[in-house]
Design an enzyme around this catalytic site. Sequence first.
Site, PDB file in Angstrom:
ATOM      1  CG  ASN A 179      -1.984  -1.053   1.186  1.00 43.05           C
ATOM      2  OD1 ASN A 179      -2.665  -1.226   0.181  1.00 43.05           O
ATOM      3  ND2 ASN A 179      -2.131  -1.789   2.268  1.00 43.05           N
ATOM      4  CG  ASP A 200       9.479   1.099   5.763  1.00 44.23           C
ATOM      5  OD1 ASP A 200      10.710   0.947   5.638  1.00 44.23           O
ATOM      6  OD2 ASP A 200       8.683   0.146   5.691  1.00 44.23           O
ATOM      7  CG  ASP A 212       5.083  -0.557   9.842  1.00 43.13           C
ATOM      8  OD1 ASP A 212       3.904  -0.890   9.603  1.00 43.13           O
ATOM      9  OD2 ASP A 212       5.680   0.304   9.191  1.00 43.13           O
TER      10      ASP A 212
END
Length: 256
Positions: free
Chosen positions: A11, A109, A129
Amino acid sequence: MLLVIDVGNTNTVLGLYRGEELVRSWRLHTDKARTGDEWAMTVHELFGLAGLHFPDVDDVIISCVVPPVLFALEELCREYFRREPCVVGPGIRTGMPILYENPREVGADRIVNAVAAYARKRRSLIVVDFGTATTFDVISARGEYLGGAISPGLVISAEALYQRASKLPRVEIACPPQVIAKNTVTSMQSGLFYGYVGLVDGIVARMKQELRDDPCVLATGGLAGLIAPYSQSIDEVDPDLTLEGLRIIFERNKST
């Protein structure tokens, strides 16, 4: 306003900030084949539905682990926003020492999450995460990125089970009503879901032992809200942690 873009393998999440306020966010499927012009069409439509326009964007920052998508997004920024984007990568100021053998190997990230978590808590932390892969990142009480762990994501695990076991069906990721299941679908869901909760709690427990501290455990990512209520180790869920990290990093770099 500041547009922040976090590109993951599955995503892509976009957020629009006015100062420190997250005005709007969107979650899209990451498409490696989407061109800069196609990105422009998509973002233009999303903006229109929210009553926003391209000129509302003053700056852009991008975190990306999918290189072909980064190229297209840079085209979007230059052609339609008339801005050169800030890209999280080597050379960018994060304000956080990276105590990894090779700091360049750490995913953008992961650093963004660590920066946001420490800015929020100012204490030792473990950030979990839940993305395509599930990452565990450890931050010291002094704000140093110490390292972490990477495991297959829950969706990847479910897909591998379906593909490699010929008689097993593809199942929805869900918490089954009980661990001792009475049919094949809920048996798979039980093994996947509770097995994953055990994976998270087990890794976090071992990290705490090595750290010799009692860190706060923050969870983020698409499945964090599903897993966290059944985990004994997750303290809080912050679905916007990565977006906030991008905003903070942009602020630390806008004068450079």
